[in-house]
Design a protein around this motif. Structure first.
Motif, short mmCIF file in Angstrom:
data_model
loop_
_atom_site.label_atom_id
_atom_site.label_comp_id
_atom_site.label_asym_id
_atom_site.label_seq_id
_atom_site.Cartn_x
_atom_site.Cartn_y
_atom_site.Cartn_z
N ILE A 229 0.84 -1.19 0.00
CA ILE A 229 0.00 0.00 0.00
C ILE A 229 0.88 1.24 0.00
CG2 ILE A 229 -0.22 -0.08 2.52
CD1 ILE A 229 -3.08 1.03 2.19
N GLY A 231 0.92 5.83 -1.21
CA GLY A 231 0.25 6.96 -1.82
C GLY A 231 0.39 6.89 -3.33
N GLU A 232 -0.13 7.89 -4.00
CA GLU A 232 -0.02 7.91 -5.47
C GLU A 232 1.29 8.55 -5.91
OE1 GLU A 232 -3.37 10.00 -6.98
OE2 GLU A 232 -3.02 11.81 -5.78
N THR A 254 -2.58 -1.48 -3.31
CA THR A 254 -3.49 -0.35 -3.10
C THR A 254 -2.72 0.95 -3.21
OG1 THR A 254 -4.85 -1.66 -1.56
CG2 THR A 254 -5.13 0.74 -1.53
N ARG A 255 -3.23 1.86 -4.03
CA ARG A 255 -2.73 3.23 -4.06
C ARG A 255 -3.78 4.14 -3.43
NH1 ARG A 255 0.02 4.73 -9.89
NH2 ARG A 255 1.07 2.74 -10.34
N ILE A 256 -3.36 4.97 -2.50
CA ILE A 256 -4.28 5.88 -1.82
C ILE A 256 -4.21 7.24 -2.52
CG2 ILE A 256 -4.88 7.00 0.35
CD1 ILE A 256 -5.30 3.98 0.38
N ALA A 259 -2.44 10.93 -1.43
CA ALA A 259 -1.41 10.67 -0.42
C ALA A 259 -0.05 10.56 -1.07
CB ALA A 259 -1.73 9.40 0.36
N PRO A 263 0.69 7.72 3.70
CA PRO A 263 -0.77 7.66 3.62
C PRO A 263 -1.43 7.54 4.99
CG PRO A 263 0.21 5.63 2.79
CD PRO A 263 1.32 6.61 2.97
N ARG A 267 -3.86 10.53 4.41
CA ARG A 267 -5.26 10.12 4.17
C ARG A 267 -5.57 8.94 5.08
NH1 ARG A 267 -7.62 10.97 -0.60
NH2 ARG A 267 -9.50 10.58 0.63
N PRO A 270 -9.19 6.58 4.40
CA PRO A 270 -9.18 5.60 3.31
C PRO A 270 -8.05 4.57 3.45
CG PRO A 270 -8.55 7.79 2.51
CD PRO A 270 -9.06 7.96 3.90
N THR A 271 -6.96 4.96 4.09
CA THR A 271 -5.88 4.00 4.33
C THR A 271 -6.35 2.92 5.30
OG1 THR A 271 -4.22 5.71 3.93
CG2 THR A 271 -3.50 3.73 5.10
N ALA A 274 -8.68 0.54 3.54
CA ALA A 274 -7.98 -0.41 2.67
C ALA A 274 -7.35 -1.54 3.48
CB ALA A 274 -6.90 0.32 1.86
#
Length: 282
Positions: A229, A231-232, A254-256, A259, A263, A267, A270-271, A274
């Motif tokens: 996981i 951030g973007e 997973t990309r948040i 973030a 993350p 964020r 949402p983190t 996930a």
């Protein structure tokens, strides 16, 4: 390092000491209102602390998961030594196994998560002994060493820590922060945390970040379910590199959105969602 929005734990959380066979560790222990569906052990990154996960503790507890965020050896409120060999990665991995054992949940029960440096330590623990863990989550933590620009920054920092006081190094770091960051994130909590880190811990783990070998095949050999996981955007390990690591591991990816490298603080809701989705899937 992550910049938590607050150092005050939410009502569901108890600040306490976790007694282990390898010493005492300061933790934030967040419990759900009913019997937990699972337990997660959360390891912070370089220069960070258990407070890096503080904004995720309440949503994780609300979803039914107990979350135990820990200060590693020589980090913030956990004591350490002034000897760099104390912080060899193998020693820190054994600390994680001792922390897991102290939770007294038995084999295959703990969802292990590490952020950045914490991810390197988490995977070292899982490679050493995967039996206590139900899964491994690598948050913004890549397959090998950090990018060259970060290696240079870490060398400058480690050289400074070897010759300057923690206070002088802190002031120098703040001087190089972007103006808005320096004004908004220069709080006394962050400074106090920095001052309580052991310089030897920062030097030893900084070198680990700059020289870490690729251990993806060893992680895959553990057989643990893995979640990658991030951030973007990430300035320590490029996001495509994290994508490639997830492919090699057959991991959930997973990309948040919105973030970057943290993350967990950029964020948190949402983190946390996930993470819960991954743990529920197991």
């Amino acid at each position: 390092m992550s910049r938590p929005p607050t150092f005050a734990p939410p009502p569901c959380t108890r600040a306490r000491v976790l007694h282990t066979s390898r010493g005492d560790f300061a933790v934030l222990d967040a419990s759900p209102p009913t019997a937990p569906r699972g337990t997660a052990l959360l390891l912070p990154g370089f220069g960070g602390s258990k407070e890096d996960f503080i904004a995720m503790l309440e949503p994780l507890a609300a979803a039914g998961y107990r979350a135990v965020a820990v200060d590693g050896r020589g980090q913030y409120e956990t004591d350490g030594t002034d000897r760099q060999e104390t912080y060899a990665q193998g020693e820190l991995a054994r600390d994680v196994l001792a922390q897991t054992a102290a939770l007294e949940l038995g084999d295959g029960a703990v969802q292990l998560l590490g952020h950045s440096l914490g991810g390197l330590i988490a995977r070292a623990a899982a490679i050493l002994d995967p039996a206590p863990f139900r899964s491994l989550t690598l948050m913004s933590s890549g397959p090998a060493e950090v990018v060259e620009a970060q290696q240079i920054r870490l060398k400058i920092l480690c050289d400074a820590l070897a010759t300057m006081s923690m206070d002088r190094v802190w002031e120098a770091m703040r001087a190089f922060d972007p103006p808005v960051e320096a004004e908004t994130d220069g709080g006394e909590d962050l400074r106090r945390r920095w001052m309580r880190h052991r310089p030897a811990q920062l030097i030893a783990t900084g070198r680990q970040l700059a020289t870490e070998p690729d251990r993806v095949a060893e992680v895959a050999a553990t057989g643990l379910p893995v979640h990658v996981i991030s951030g973007e955007r990430d300035d320590a390990w490029p996001v495509p590199q994290l994508d490639g690591m997830a492919d090699r591991l057959g991991a959930r990816r997973t990309r948040i959105g919105g973030a970057e490298h943290s993350p967990n603080t950029d964020r948190p809701e949402p983190t946390a969602a996930a993470l819960v989705s991954f743990w529920d899937s197991l």
